[in-house]
Design a protein around this motif. Sequence first.
Motif, PDB file in Angstrom:
ATOM      1  N   ARG A   2     -32.865  -4.286  35.912  1.00  0.00           N
ATOM      2  CA  ARG A   2     -33.830  -3.165  35.918  1.00  0.00           C
ATOM      3  C   ARG A   2     -34.179  -2.833  37.349  1.00  0.00           C
ATOM      4  O   ARG A   2     -34.349  -3.686  38.203  1.00  0.00           O
ATOM      5  N   PHE A   4     -36.879  -1.234  38.309  1.00  0.00           N
ATOM      6  CA  PHE A   4     -38.300  -1.157  38.635  1.00  0.00           C
ATOM      7  C   PHE A   4     -39.022  -2.478  38.479  1.00  0.00           C
ATOM      8  O   PHE A   4     -38.817  -3.206  37.533  1.00  0.00           O
ATOM      9  N   ARG A   6     -42.800  -3.114  38.568  1.00  0.00           N
ATOM     10  CA  ARG A   6     -44.205  -2.711  38.668  1.00  0.00           C
ATOM     11  C   ARG A   6     -45.058  -3.860  38.163  1.00  0.00           C
ATOM     12  O   ARG A   6     -45.057  -4.136  36.966  1.00  0.00           O
ATOM     13  N   VAL A 260     -19.022 -16.520  43.115  1.00  0.00           N
ATOM     14  CA  VAL A 260     -18.308 -15.350  43.610  1.00  0.00           C
ATOM     15  C   VAL A 260     -18.123 -15.404  45.132  1.00  0.00           C
ATOM     16  O   VAL A 260     -17.236 -14.776  45.692  1.00  0.00           O
TER      17      VAL A 260
ATOM     18  N   LYS B  41     -30.741   8.283  32.275  1.00  0.00           N
ATOM     19  CA  LYS B  41     -30.099   6.977  32.472  1.00  0.00           C
ATOM     20  C   LYS B  41     -29.014   6.822  31.411  1.00  0.00           C
ATOM     21  O   LYS B  41     -29.140   7.373  30.315  1.00  0.00           O
ATOM     22  N   GLU B 104     -38.080   7.543  35.408  1.00  0.00           N
ATOM     23  CA  GLU B 104     -36.930   6.632  35.377  1.00  0.00           C
ATOM     24  C   GLU B 104     -37.261   5.375  34.583  1.00  0.00           C
ATOM     25  O   GLU B 104     -36.413   4.826  33.879  1.00  0.00           O
ATOM     26  N   GLU B 105     -38.523   4.914  34.716  1.00  0.00           N
ATOM     27  CA  GLU B 105     -38.919   3.706  33.984  1.00  0.00           C
ATOM     28  C   GLU B 105     -38.791   3.909  32.489  1.00  0.00           C
ATOM     29  O   GLU B 105     -38.255   3.058  31.768  1.00  0.00           O
ATOM     30  N   GLU B 108     -35.214   3.954  31.462  1.00  0.00           N
ATOM     31  CA  GLU B 108     -34.646   2.597  31.443  1.00  0.00           C
ATOM     32  C   GLU B 108     -35.119   1.818  30.223  1.00  0.00           C
ATOM     33  O   GLU B 108     -34.333   1.117  29.582  1.00  0.00           O
ATOM     34  N   GLU B 109     -36.397   1.967  29.935  1.00  0.00           N
ATOM     35  CA  GLU B 109     -36.950   1.240  28.795  1.00  0.00           C
ATOM     36  C   GLU B 109     -36.302   1.722  27.496  1.00  0.00           C
ATOM     37  O   GLU B 109     -35.996   0.928  26.609  1.00  0.00           O
ATOM     38  N   GLU B 112     -33.047   0.179  26.347  1.00  0.00           N
ATOM     39  CA  GLU B 112     -33.125  -1.122  25.664  1.00  0.00           C
ATOM     40  C   GLU B 112     -33.454  -0.967  24.184  1.00  0.00           C
ATOM     41  O   GLU B 112     -33.326  -1.918  23.423  1.00  0.00           O
ATOM     42  N   GLU B 267     -28.816   9.953  38.310  1.00  0.00           N
ATOM     43  CA  GLU B 267     -28.485   9.315  39.576  1.00  0.00           C
ATOM     44  C   GLU B 267     -27.929   7.915  39.291  1.00  0.00           C
ATOM     45  O   GLU B 267     -28.519   7.149  38.542  1.00  0.00           O
ATOM     46  N   GLU B 271     -25.504  -0.457  41.376  1.00  0.00           N
ATOM     47  CA  GLU B 271     -24.600  -1.205  40.509  1.00  0.00           C
ATOM     48  C   GLU B 271     -23.617  -0.264  39.808  1.00  0.00           C
ATOM     49  O   GLU B 271     -22.411  -0.518  39.759  1.00  0.00           O
ATOM     50  N   LEU B 680     -18.294  -8.813  39.077  1.00  0.00           N
ATOM     51  CA  LEU B 680     -19.141  -9.945  39.470  1.00  0.00           C
ATOM     52  C   LEU B 680     -20.003  -9.657  40.691  1.00  0.00           C
ATOM     53  O   LEU B 680     -20.965 -10.363  40.952  1.00  0.00           O
ATOM     54  N   ASN B 681     -19.607  -8.668  41.463  1.00  0.00           N
ATOM     55  CA  ASN B 681     -20.335  -8.451  42.720  1.00  0.00           C
ATOM     56  C   ASN B 681     -20.683  -6.980  42.947  1.00  0.00           C
ATOM     57  O   ASN B 681     -20.311  -6.406  43.963  1.00  0.00           O
TER      58      ASN B 681
END
Lengths: 289, 758
Positions: A2, A4, A6, A260, B41, B104-105, B108-109, B112, B267, B271, B680-681
């Motif tokens: 994640r 964020f 907060r 890694v 997202k 964005e939060e 993201e939430e 899930e 955006e 990762e 992995l990276n």
Amino acid sequence: MRKFFRPREYFKPETLEEALNLLAKYGESARPIAGGTDLLVKKPPEVEYLIDIASLPLDYIKNDGEYLKIGSLSTFHSIETSSLFKEGAYRILAESAHDFGQATVKNMATIGGNVCSAVPSADFPPVLMVLDAKAKIVSLAGERIVSMEEFFAGVRKTVLRSDELLVEFQIPKPPPHTGAAFYKLGRTSVDIALVNAAARITLRSDGVCEDARIALGAVAPTPIRAKGAEKLLRKKEIDEALVEEASQTASEETKPISDVRSSAEYRKEMSKVLVKRVLQKSLKRAKGE
Amino acid sequence: MSEKELSVVGKPLPKIDAYEKAVGKARYTVDLNLPGMLHAKILRSPYAHARILKIDTSKAERLPGVKAVLSHKEARIILGDEAVLDDKVRYVGDKVAAVAATSEEAAEEALELIEVKYEVLPAVFDPEEAMKPEAPIIHPDVPLVKGKGNLRDPVFDYGVGDVEKGFKEADYVFENRYTTQRQAHCCLEPDVGIASWDPSGKLTYWTSVQGAFIVRGILARGLNMPENMIRVIVPPVGGGFGAKYGRLEDVLCALLAKKTGRPVKLECSREEEFVTTRVRSYSVFWTKTGVKKDGTFTARYVRAIIDMGAYAYGIYMAQRAGAWLITPYSCPNCRYEGYAVYTNTPSSGAFRGFSSVPIHFALESEINRIAEELGIDPLEFRMKNRRKTGEINPYNNVPIDAKGFDECMVKGAERIGWRRKRGRREKVEGVKRRGVGMAISVHFAPALHPDMLVPGVAEINVNADGTIHLLIGVTDIGQGINTTCAQIAAEELGVRLEDVTVSNIDTDVNPWGWLVAASSTLMQTGGAVRAAAAKVKKQLFEHAAKMLEVPPEELEAKDRRIYVKKESERGIEISDVIRQAGAPSISPYFVDAKAAYTFGAKATYTVPMYIPPWGAQFAEIEVDTETGQVKVLRLVAAHDVGKAINVSIVEGQIEGSLQNSIGYALTEELMLDKTTGQVLNPDFLDYKILHTTDMPKIDVILVETNSPAGVFGAKGVGEMGHIPTAAAIADAVYDAVGVRIKELPLTPEKILKALRER
């Protein structure tokens, strides 16, 4: 991951007492934050409250003759550039700070954070261990002194209780004819250590080794002392063969993992190379060469 | 070209956007926010290969702040072999669903809360495994070679002569296998777009991209819309390197904006940037080379296996890499076989030195090896076999222009001290050894392939005060094309650099342009800029000729002034020419109006012939024989750039390529878990790019051969520096410690292992 982080609440205490009260109140769900270069990157799941200790008067480096005292809020930058670390065994503090990474992070990251995060690859812990440093830890219940060797309990784990704050490192004055060295192996010049090693050697006036300390990082769940190797060196005249033997022994004392960044085999092999290099350099420095 | 001395072209002028970028004031797409804008997202697959049996988005939709959720049920729009959202996922990180929310939060939430039931399918992560008949098939609906698993049809098979005959004629035949790793672009600005629909049904899309018109085409096809109803705007771009040529995420962003009726920003996280933006492919090269004792080639064969990953964006690499087998050296018998293979790994695609970089590592390393085994100096070996001017290049049956090739090798060798240092195995500090190595490079210039022969287009509008608006169709992604084109316009028109404004791309305004790719931008668009400027100059000269009472051909323009060539004091300011061309009027507004539509032109330019850019690079390195670490001490990069329009920009392009390619040689590798296919990276902690403190001393040598194909004699230089570096460094490692590493990157562990096995 994640993006964020907060916290439920963010505090910025002005005094140590205020900070300790907050720590006592929120316990495990709170975490002190200083530079934030570890904590903000990877939030521990249990953390809900941040206690920003940046305003506390813990950013200092002083030498009272007997002890060198480094406030836990001292940044890598201030340690790297401090005039107290230009020579003698203390200089490995500045040398390891120098190798740490980018200037921007050096300006933010603190020695207290580097140690308390207890990441196995951290650079200060082996240095502090060979310098025989002790941590001054305070809480509402009082104060205690813990040696660096006893401080680490596992990967990202220390003996600090959740109501405690590490406020100062105390480093005894090294005896005469002492030399120390630090070596970090990274993939580039800006990297966390694949392996790091520090050594400190004290010679008697006749050249025989009075004391030797060797510590390694990133080769076990915590930074470790290579005590078997140290024992080989003590009370002996150190020559090339003995350095080789001690390095081999130190390498055998490590328990690295593969990840890694590196294989366990490479880490083990490099432990030997690095210990050899820091021993050679420490010896040279102890001899004043 | 007029014979006058150049006053703007060829100068090391600062980039026109240098200040705003240096002080952090440039506003990139990622910095833009529109009123009422939502944030999107993407839910990405945790499996390398799976079918989506069920997807339930209802909980996510009910989360406060969430305005829309999309899944394959609404967005199974297929372009090529990829869908905007599909009911199947083909690598860890593939798109599953998308959310637009007020923050964005919240987005993201919401991810899930999306419930997905997968049927996990067997997966394959290695292209050689994926070619086996029993391999799980990733794309059953695309043309595949029968019995060869995921090998995409066609296999690219071409060459010249008869290699079997050539091997029979050889005194020695050498065989080898080389591999190169996945490399990530690491653009500072991640992939990003903002979509906004207006009430007329027109879509505006702000994005960070290397080809605005290509993105417009993707949006038009994906949304099934006419192109005139789509406007793509490209603010300053924070790096491209091949990563940013339009993605189906663009369509997804537009769909979310349409569904919500609000602007939407999508955006990439860092990762996602690592995993989903089409890396340089993992590649395998089998080489077989026949040579005479004296080093003459009798046959050269390469089988290239290109790992395309989940989708076929890397197929061109398999198609074109053979050019770099055939073009640089004379050999009567050459054969190239290119295999493009699907695997359940992140897609590969374009990356600086596209098709050239991996195969050059293999071929140049093999040449160094063969030279060594024959006891011939690698430099001499190359001088003997390199193409000569006038020879027909069998790749495209066009005579070769090899001017500059020798000079790059000779000057580079001299600068590094080749004859003094090669073969010395120099010892330093006990356990360290030094060595020097070399490799050459050749790359696209746009005319190599007919499908890359697209015209550059430019438009120039002249203001009443003599200042210029230049519109081009290609994007400044940091390479400085806006500055270079402004210099060309200023030079041709006889104005100063600061008189020329180059606008960033708006597809409603700018003329069409192709991708920033294949080192073609300057050659195509720069040529068009000069042609447009020449037309405007002609218009100005016609008016000035009347005013100065001389024929227009006797005029010249320089420093805002048009004057008689032979009497330079007889002249007139360009702004006066423009003003006086306006209709006399008591109102200045009317004068300016007439002036402003009197002067201006649009022009195209197509590169007339393939004249390769040539280069040679030399590395001096130090190997720590105890740690295996390689330190690059010095790199000499000699490149035939034709003509440097802006010396600073050209040197900067080469230096940037070196930074990128030393990383490729030593530390950069996107690593996958061999059992799950997960990257992995995907972060800068463990994907190691070089920092300024890792950079060696760099000597850039510019060889200027004045190419007849490029504007003011220029050649494309954006990629050349990347191509030979890895082979040169690997060769230097050999020179230092006597081991040849055939698998990039040259990690300390590989070097130590090779030293032990020696």
